[in-house]
Design a protein around this motif. Structure first.
Motif, PDB file in Angstrom:
ATOM      1  N   ILE A  11      51.951 -98.340 -58.208  1.00 28.30           N
ATOM      2  CA  ILE A  11      51.596 -97.366 -59.244  1.00 28.30           C
ATOM      3  C   ILE A  11      52.820 -96.546 -59.628  1.00 28.30           C
ATOM      4  O   ILE A  11      53.092 -96.332 -60.811  1.00 28.30           O
ATOM      5  N   ARG A  12      53.581 -96.108 -58.641  1.00 34.46           N
ATOM      6  CA  ARG A  12      54.812 -95.354 -58.942  1.00 34.46           C
ATOM      7  C   ARG A  12      55.776 -96.199 -59.765  1.00 34.46           C
ATOM      8  O   ARG A  12      56.388 -95.724 -60.723  1.00 34.46           O
ATOM      9  N   ARG A  17      58.343 -97.304 -65.064  1.00 37.57           N
ATOM     10  CA  ARG A  17      58.712 -98.237 -66.136  1.00 37.57           C
ATOM     11  C   ARG A  17      58.076 -97.879 -67.466  1.00 37.57           C
ATOM     12  O   ARG A  17      58.490 -98.390 -68.498  1.00 37.57           O
ATOM     13  N   GLY A  18      57.076 -97.051 -67.428  1.00 37.32           N
ATOM     14  CA  GLY A  18      56.317 -96.740 -68.633  1.00 37.32           C
ATOM     15  C   GLY A  18      56.957 -95.682 -69.503  1.00 37.32           C
ATOM     16  O   GLY A  18      58.052 -95.185 -69.232  1.00 37.32           O
ATOM     17  N   LYS A  19      56.234 -95.321 -70.539  1.00 36.69           N
ATOM     18  CA  LYS A  19      56.740 -94.353 -71.511  1.00 36.69           C
ATOM     19  C   LYS A  19      56.509 -92.909 -71.071  1.00 36.69           C
ATOM     20  O   LYS A  19      56.953 -91.992 -71.735  1.00 36.69           O
ATOM     21  N   PHE A  20      55.820 -92.720 -69.951  1.00 31.56           N
ATOM     22  CA  PHE A  20      55.503 -91.375 -69.493  1.00 31.56           C
ATOM     23  C   PHE A  20      56.509 -90.925 -68.446  1.00 31.56           C
ATOM     24  O   PHE A  20      56.595 -91.496 -67.369  1.00 31.56           O
ATOM     25  N   ALA A  36      44.981 -86.090 -59.273  1.00 33.23           N
ATOM     26  CA  ALA A  36      44.462 -87.452 -59.172  1.00 33.23           C
ATOM     27  C   ALA A  36      45.609 -88.455 -59.288  1.00 33.23           C
ATOM     28  O   ALA A  36      45.704 -89.401 -58.495  1.00 33.23           O
ATOM     29  N   VAL A  37      46.494 -88.251 -60.252  1.00 35.02           N
ATOM     30  CA  VAL A  37      47.639 -89.158 -60.427  1.00 35.02           C
ATOM     31  C   VAL A  37      48.519 -89.113 -59.182  1.00 35.02           C
ATOM     32  O   VAL A  37      48.976 -90.150 -58.696  1.00 35.02           O
ATOM     33  N   ASN A  42      50.298 -91.900 -54.094  1.00 39.60           N
ATOM     34  CA  ASN A  42      50.439 -91.867 -52.636  1.00 39.60           C
ATOM     35  C   ASN A  42      49.507 -92.862 -51.946  1.00 39.60           C
ATOM     36  O   ASN A  42      49.384 -92.842 -50.728  1.00 39.60           O
ATOM     37  N   GLY A  43      48.855 -93.719 -52.739  1.00 35.68           N
ATOM     38  CA  GLY A  43      47.993 -94.746 -52.166  1.00 35.68           C
ATOM     39  C   GLY A  43      46.571 -94.310 -51.915  1.00 35.68           C
ATOM     40  O   GLY A  43      45.807 -95.029 -51.272  1.00 35.68           O
TER      41      GLY A  43
END
Length: 116
Positions: A11-12, A17-20, A36-37, A42-43
């Motif tokens: 997820i990290r 790699r994303g636009k955020f 939540a993110v 953190n799994g």
């Protein structure tokens, strides 16, 4: 989904790699809390609905994101066109013998790269 540090790492990676660039912006886009993110990174627990939204938003493979199967952009390589889908459906409607003959014919045609 249960605690999974490897999923958190994926997820990290997808977020990086994303636009955020800011977790706040990502959380706002997904309509979830920043906490939540952070928990996902953190799994920690991730609902399937949130995981699907995250994969769609970051344009990554859901299979890769959740399970580590395939590649981060594996979803892009498996798309089937409308025409291909029509041919697959037409093939399914044929007898076993006809399917075998058609598949044999297709396999006998050299790939496009071999023709060059």
């Amino acid at each position: 989904m249960t605690y999974d540090p490897a999923r958190g790492k994926r997820i990290r990676e997808a977020i990086s790699r994303g636009k955020f660039r800011k977790v706040h912006a990502l959380a706002a886009e997904l309509n979830v809390s920043v906490a939540a993110v952070s928990r996902w990174q953190n799994g920690g627990h991730t609902s399937l609905e949130s995981a699907c939204a995250l994969a769609r938003l970051l344009d990554v493979s859901l299979d890769w994101l959740l399970l580590g199967r395939g590649t981060i952009d594996g979803h892009r390589n498996s798309a089937i066109s409308a025409t291909e889908l029509l041919w697959v459906m037409a093939l399914r409607g044929r007898s076993a013998a006809a399917r075998s003959n058609l598949i044999g014919l297709l396999e006998s045609i050299p790939p496009e790269q071999a023709l060059r």
